[in-house]
Design an enzyme around this catalytic site. Structure first.
Site, PDB file in Angstrom:
ATOM      1  N   HIS A 174       1.735  -0.617  15.173  1.00  0.00           N
ATOM      2  CA  HIS A 174      -0.012   0.343  15.279  1.00  0.00           C
ATOM      3  C   HIS A 174      -1.238  -0.456  15.878  1.00  0.00           C
ATOM      4  O   HIS A 174      -1.360  -1.554  15.859  1.00  0.00           O
ATOM      5  CB  HIS A 174      -0.355   0.921  13.832  1.00  0.00           C
ATOM      6  CG  HIS A 174       0.476   0.870  12.957  1.00  0.00           C
ATOM      7  ND1 HIS A 174       1.514   2.313  12.607  1.00  0.00           N
ATOM      8  CD2 HIS A 174       1.634   0.506  11.851  1.00  0.00           C
ATOM      9  CE1 HIS A 174       2.667   2.415  11.953  1.00  0.00           C
ATOM     10  NE2 HIS A 174       2.041   1.601  10.902  1.00  0.00           N
ATOM     11  N   HIS A 217       0.666  -0.979  -0.163  1.00  0.00           N
ATOM     12  CA  HIS A 217      -0.471   0.266   0.077  1.00  0.00           C
ATOM     13  C   HIS A 217       1.402   1.172  -0.128  1.00  0.00           C
ATOM     14  O   HIS A 217       2.114   1.205   0.059  1.00  0.00           O
ATOM     15  CB  HIS A 217      -1.005   0.237   1.016  1.00  0.00           C
ATOM     16  CG  HIS A 217      -0.122   0.073   2.692  1.00  0.00           C
ATOM     17  ND1 HIS A 217       0.135  -1.729   3.421  1.00  0.00           N
ATOM     18  CD2 HIS A 217       0.186   1.275   3.620  1.00  0.00           C
ATOM     19  CE1 HIS A 217       0.811  -0.406   4.187  1.00  0.00           C
ATOM     20  NE2 HIS A 217       0.495   0.583   3.933  1.00  0.00           N
ATOM     21  N   HIS A 255       4.994   6.808   2.643  1.00  0.00           N
ATOM     22  CA  HIS A 255       5.601   6.154   2.841  1.00  0.00           C
ATOM     23  C   HIS A 255       4.772   5.075   1.661  1.00  0.00           C
ATOM     24  O   HIS A 255       3.665   5.305   1.318  1.00  0.00           O
ATOM     25  CB  HIS A 255       6.154   5.504   4.032  1.00  0.00           C
ATOM     26  CG  HIS A 255       4.538   4.691   5.177  1.00  0.00           C
ATOM     27  ND1 HIS A 255       3.491   5.726   5.607  1.00  0.00           N
ATOM     28  CD2 HIS A 255       3.568   3.518   4.911  1.00  0.00           C
ATOM     29  CE1 HIS A 255       2.662   4.467   5.933  1.00  0.00           C
ATOM     30  NE2 HIS A 255       2.870   3.557   5.453  1.00  0.00           N
ATOM     31  N   TYR A 257       9.863   1.818   9.856  1.00  0.00           N
ATOM     32  CA  TYR A 257      10.204   2.985   8.832  1.00  0.00           C
ATOM     33  C   TYR A 257      11.281   3.067   8.654  1.00  0.00           C
ATOM     34  O   TYR A 257      11.845   3.198   9.996  1.00  0.00           O
ATOM     35  CB  TYR A 257       9.009   3.940   9.820  1.00  0.00           C
ATOM     36  CG  TYR A 257       7.754   3.441   9.124  1.00  0.00           C
ATOM     37  CD1 TYR A 257       6.589   3.797   7.782  1.00  0.00           C
ATOM     38  CD2 TYR A 257       7.052   3.077  10.332  1.00  0.00           C
ATOM     39  CE1 TYR A 257       5.749   3.669   8.154  1.00  0.00           C
ATOM     40  CE2 TYR A 257       5.533   2.907  10.112  1.00  0.00           C
ATOM     41  CZ  TYR A 257       4.245   3.218   9.322  1.00  0.00           C
ATOM     42  OH  TYR A 257       3.705   2.772   8.769  1.00  0.00           O
ATOM     43  N   HIS A 316      -6.284  -2.274   5.047  1.00  0.00           N
ATOM     44  CA  HIS A 316      -5.633  -0.431   3.879  1.00  0.00           C
ATOM     45  C   HIS A 316      -5.005  -1.591   2.653  1.00  0.00           C
ATOM     46  O   HIS A 316      -4.001  -1.637   2.816  1.00  0.00           O
ATOM     47  CB  HIS A 316      -5.629   0.211   4.918  1.00  0.00           C
ATOM     48  CG  HIS A 316      -3.999   0.093   5.649  1.00  0.00           C
ATOM     49  ND1 HIS A 316      -3.330  -1.432   5.339  1.00  0.00           N
ATOM     50  CD2 HIS A 316      -3.165   0.847   5.343  1.00  0.00           C
ATOM     51  CE1 HIS A 316      -2.054  -0.650   6.086  1.00  0.00           C
ATOM     52  NE2 HIS A 316      -1.616   0.717   6.091  1.00  0.00           N
ATOM     53  N   GLU A 338       8.480   2.023   4.600  1.00  0.00           N
ATOM     54  CA  GLU A 338       7.696   0.795   5.497  1.00  0.00           C
ATOM     55  C   GLU A 338       8.088  -0.975   5.351  1.00  0.00           C
ATOM     56  O   GLU A 338       7.700  -1.209   3.620  1.00  0.00           O
ATOM     57  CB  GLU A 338       6.400   0.871   6.154  1.00  0.00           C
ATOM     58  CG  GLU A 338       5.276  -0.347   7.073  1.00  0.00           C
ATOM     59  CD  GLU A 338       4.128   0.331   7.176  1.00  0.00           C
ATOM     60  OE1 GLU A 338       3.286   0.662   6.020  1.00  0.00           O
ATOM     61  OE2 GLU A 338       3.572   0.774   8.231  1.00  0.00           O
TER      62      GLU A 338
HETATM   63 FE   LIG Z   1       1.445   1.922   6.204  1.00  0.00          FE
END
Ligand SMILES: [Fe+2]
Length: 308
Positions: free
Chosen positions: A247, A153, A215, A256, A200, A266
């Site tokens: 997260h 992503h 990112h 990261y 996501h 990431e």
């Molecule tokens: Fe991410």
């Protein structure tokens, strides 16, 4: 759930300052396989567990950042369908002919209110050394570097992220999975959208400047591999932003870091499975620390301010 329409993130084209340095970073450290180099100076890569020809394109330029993110759709007719729906929302589209990007069919291009450029495409050649499919071993060659499985992503930064998210939800059938909201003003600080059953497929982060990359992210098999990525970062004295950590939003386990041009990358594993009947998960801005970095429980200055 049958995944139809927009299937998944397919590729990202990033700008890099020095293509030679960037190739070492993405090939040897992150562990992507280099597919080929086009005559216009772009370099193409795919991860060991991806079937399509490429998922990462690097273009040498005077500034770092993102040129375009591509989403693959399930059928060629979807391209006309989504172009009509984008146009109906007042979002202009243009068609890029097949072959402009090596191995890729025609693309429908649009630009969001946050000045991010997206392509939809239905066809990409298969990789010549993609994952085996007949009595398939776990991989064809030993994974290298951080052993990333796939491009996963992007998180993109800009001003009117609510307007951009509306296009993805209303014209492209993405689902809102999670959001971070300032409880005083109601302003969206971060919006997470899925076209699949991942937590996501693209995220938009509120930021005072449009068109920015926060990112580009790659999936790892396990939390152990996040630790292995940390070992690679220290072994080669690479620029780390934060992690390994986790997260609250998406629940991914993550680290990261920056490529030599300053694009944030990431590598992560885990996160929940999303289904379209799930309620939207909502975080209050007062809980942004836990939402973003669950272990540290506070947001770092660099994570909030550095983009490319
Ligand atoms: Fe991410």
């Amino acid at each position: 759930m049958a995944v139809t329409g927009v299937l998944r993130p397919g590729f990202v084209q990033l700008r890099v300052l020095d293509l030679g340095e960037a190739i070492v970073h993405y090939r040897d450290r992150i562990g992507l396989d280099m597919v080929g180099e086009a005559t216009d100076g772009r370099a193409f890569f795919h991860a060991f567990d991806e079937f399509d020809r490429h998922s990462v394109v690097l273009r040498e330029a005077d500034s770092a950042g993102i040129d375009v993110m591509g989403f693959k759709v399930s059928a060629d007719s979807d391209l006309d369908h989504f172009a009509r729906r984008l146009e109906a929302m007042g979002v202009g589209t243009e068609e890029i002919p097949a072959g402009e990007m090596p191995g890729v069919g025609r693309r429908i291009r649009f630009t969001t209110p946050t000045a991010h450029v997206f392509d939809l495409y239905a066809q990409m050649d298969l990789s010549e050394d993609g994952p085996p499919v007949r009595n398939p071993d776990v991989w064809r060659r030993d994974p290298r570097g951080m052993r990333v499985e796939r491009f996963d992503h992007c998180a993109l930064s800009g001003v009117d992220i609510a307007a951009t998210a509306r296009i993805f939800r209303e014209a492209l059938d993405f689902a809102l999975t999670e959001e971070l909201v300032d409880e005083g003003s109601g302003a969206r600080l971060a919006i997470f959208l899925s076209c699949s059953n991942k937590a996501h497929d693209v995220a938009f982060l509120s930021y005072p400047e449009d068109g920015r990359l926060h990112h580009a992210s790659f999936n790892l098999e396990s939390w152990h591999d996040v630790g292995h990525a940390a070992d690679i970062l220290t072994r080669y004295d690479m620029s780390v932003d934060i992690g390994p950590t986790r997260h609250g939003i998406t629940r991914g386990q993550t680290i990261y870091f920056f490529d030599p041009s300053g694009n944030r990358n990431e590598t992560f594993s885990g996160g929940y499975h999303f289904y379209p009947d799930n309620p939207v998960r909502r975080w209050d801005g007062s809980h942004a620390g836990k939402a973003i970095f669950y272990y540290e429980r506070q947001v770092t200055e660099s994570f909030m301010t550095v983009t490319s």
